[in-house]
Design a protein around this motif. Structure first.
Motif, PDB file in Angstrom:
ATOM      1  N   LEU A  69      16.727   6.269  10.321  1.00 58.11           N
ATOM      2  CA  LEU A  69      17.737   6.461  11.354  1.00 58.11           C
ATOM      3  C   LEU A  69      18.546   5.187  11.562  1.00 58.11           C
ATOM      4  O   LEU A  69      19.787   5.213  11.656  1.00 58.11           O
ATOM      5  N   TYR A  70      17.837   4.075  11.596  1.00 56.79           N
ATOM      6  CA  TYR A  70      18.469   2.765  11.794  1.00 56.79           C
ATOM      7  C   TYR A  70      19.491   2.495  10.680  1.00 56.79           C
ATOM      8  O   TYR A  70      20.626   2.092  10.942  1.00 56.79           O
ATOM      9  N   ALA A  71      19.073   2.768   9.441  1.00 59.16           N
ATOM     10  CA  ALA A  71      19.960   2.520   8.300  1.00 59.16           C
ATOM     11  C   ALA A  71      21.156   3.472   8.320  1.00 59.16           C
ATOM     12  O   ALA A  71      22.294   3.079   8.024  1.00 59.16           O
ATOM     13  N   THR A  72      20.898   4.739   8.682  1.00 53.60           N
ATOM     14  CA  THR A  72      21.996   5.715   8.737  1.00 53.60           C
ATOM     15  C   THR A  72      23.037   5.295   9.764  1.00 53.60           C
ATOM     16  O   THR A  72      24.247   5.370   9.517  1.00 53.60           O
ATOM     17  N   LEU A  73      22.560   4.848  10.913  1.00 55.74           N
ATOM     18  CA  LEU A  73      23.491   4.449  11.964  1.00 55.74           C
ATOM     19  C   LEU A  73      24.253   3.182  11.579  1.00 55.74           C
ATOM     20  O   LEU A  73      25.415   3.012  11.955  1.00 55.74           O
ATOM     21  N   LEU A  74      23.596   2.321  10.826  1.00 48.82           N
ATOM     22  CA  LEU A  74      24.277   1.086  10.404  1.00 48.82           C
ATOM     23  C   LEU A  74      25.285   1.320   9.285  1.00 48.82           C
ATOM     24  O   LEU A  74      26.134   0.472   9.022  1.00 48.82           O
ATOM     25  N   ALA A  75      25.164   2.481   8.634  1.00 46.64           N
ATOM     26  CA  ALA A  75      26.073   2.760   7.512  1.00 46.64           C
ATOM     27  C   ALA A  75      27.525   2.833   7.981  1.00 46.64           C
ATOM     28  O   ALA A  75      28.445   2.423   7.253  1.00 46.64           O
TER      29      ALA A  75
END
Lengths: 232, 210
Positions: A69-75
């Motif tokens: 989730l963290y990586a998706t939001l940072l994308a």
């Protein structure tokens, strides 16, 4: 839109950052943003910003934030940072600095949002923002989940009945429009129903957020409004 | 493409502060006007903001474009309340990393203008007619006029703070595809609403909330 996942993580998380007081997190958030935005756009600034990003990443890992989730939001900030950096006329360090700033500030915000339940944030907003804005902010959070469930069910029904075939884009567009229309009618009925329920439960223009009744400028009204917490 | 989700650190401080100042004054006046008149408006702004957030979750992935349905939101809320919804939507997006936190002011201003302009254009183009066809065409045209204007405004704001280089070229190439999809979806949705419950698009309904 990952609001549901964000909410699940914020309310159900068990990491150390979830137990940290909001004031401390807000202070750290402000410091991180100030650092990210004031560092000079040269090689030294870039290294310092890289260190900040590393620290925020370590915090996210040790706080057991869901990495996917963290990586998706940072994308998103990464994509938009890259878009601006590539298309705008910038030199080497400034280009990397732009991307790093976008990512660093987003990391700081996400760390707070993913570890703080929304009612706690709403409590702060209700004390500082005008009533119309803060109440609407709380209502929109609640409405989002109700509408999201409805929209998911509508889209699933459309898919099952063959209404959303990407080989037939016009048909899919018309079906999506009808789904949005249906959702909108439901939303307006929901707004009217919610308002009636609020009035029945004694809402007089002040929400009770997180056990504290908050009104205009943060004053506490004399009469409690039972059931307001359940609205959240 | 209407709001570019300008990330943090791109624009100069004076522009960011100016954006916040204008937004605070604008929303402050609205909140002042509606102070003490708690009504269905609160719930309505909440659900319309949530509706926009749902619409934004529908993405055209290759273009990095998501639908906004901002003209529909503007048509439902009217010019007076649209900026409040815009602030809510942009705040949620910013907290999720979708646009900068420091530029909430500017991003919300652009979205507010989009909602207000779209709402006005829809009302003017529709005229007194309430038929589904007229509503659909008015909504489509309102999107096709509003989105290029607000996108240009975003680019103009960005250009005030930095050399935008090839950014306009990229947006002019990709943007129209998203605008066309948004216009079609908005037109069809408004046409459907006009057929099923035309009273929702009435000005009187917006004012009374009944």
């Amino acid at each position: 839109m990952n609001l549901r996942d964000i909410d699940t993580c914020a309310t159900g998380g068990t990491g150390w950052l979830h137990r940290t007081p909001l004031a401390a997190k807000a202070g750290a958030w402000l410091v991180a943003i100030a650092l990210a935005l004031t560092l000079p756009a040269n090689r030294t600034g870039l290294y310092a910003l890289a260190a900040l990003i590393l620290v925020l990443t370590v915090i996210a890992i040790t706080a057991r934030l869901p990495w996917r989730l963290y990586a998706t939001l940072l994308a998103w900030p990464l994509c938009f940072g890259c878009l601006f950096a590539i298309t705008c006329d910038l030199d080497g360090a400034a280009r990397w600095m732009l991307i790093a700033r976008a990512v660093g500030v987003a990391q700081a915000s996400l760390t707070v949002v993913l570890t703080t339940p929304w009612p706690r944030l709403a409590q702060v907003s209700a004390r500082t923002l005008p009533r119309l804005l803060s109440d609407a902010l709380i209502m929109s959070w609640r409405s989002f989940f109700l509408l999201n469930d409805r929209m998911t069910a509508l889209l699933r029904a459309l898919r099952l009945r063959g209404g959303l075939r990407w080989r037939r884009p016009l048909q899919a567009l018309a079906a999506t429009a009808r789904a949005f229309g249906t959702l909108l009618l439901y939303a307006m009925d929901l707004a009217d129903r919610d308002w009636d329920v609020l009035v029945l439960r004694g809402y007089d223009g002040k929400f009770r957020v997180g056990g504290v009744t908050v009104g205009v400028n943060g004053e506490t009204p004399a009469r409690p409004q039972p059931g307001m917490e359940e609205t959240l | 493409m209407s709001h570019l989700h300008i990330p943090d650190g791109v624009l100069p401080w004076w522009l960011i502060v100016a954006g916040w100042a204008v937004l605070i004054v604008w929303v402050g006046i609205i909140c002042r006007i509606y102070r003490g008149s708690a009504s269905r408006r609160v719930a309505r702004i909440g659900v319309v903001s949530a509706f926009m957030l749902i619409a934004m979750s529908l993405e055209i992935v290759p273009l990095a474009y998501h639908f906004n349905l901002s003209i529909i939101a503007g048509a439902l809320l009217g010019c007076a309340l649209s900026p409040v919804a815009a602030v809510i939507v942009v705040t949620f997006l910013a907290l999720m990393g979708h646009g900068g936190v420091t530029v909430i002011g500017l991003n919300a201003l652009v979205l507010s203008c989009e909602l207000c302009l779209g709402s006005l254009l829809f009302r003017v183009l529709r005229g007194s007619a309430t038929g589904p066809g007229r509503c659909g065409v008015a909504g489509t045209l309102a999107v096709l006029i509003t989105l290029p204007i607000t996108t240009a405004a975003t680019l103009g704001l960005t250009a005030l703070g930095m050399d935008v280089g090839n950014l306009p070229r990229v947006i002019v190439t990709l943007g129209p595809i998203g605008w066309a999809a948004e216009a079609a979806l908005t037109g069809l949705t408004l046409s459907w609403i006009a057929r099923v419950r035309p009273s929702l698009l009435d000005r009187k309904h917006r004012r009374t909330g009944a």
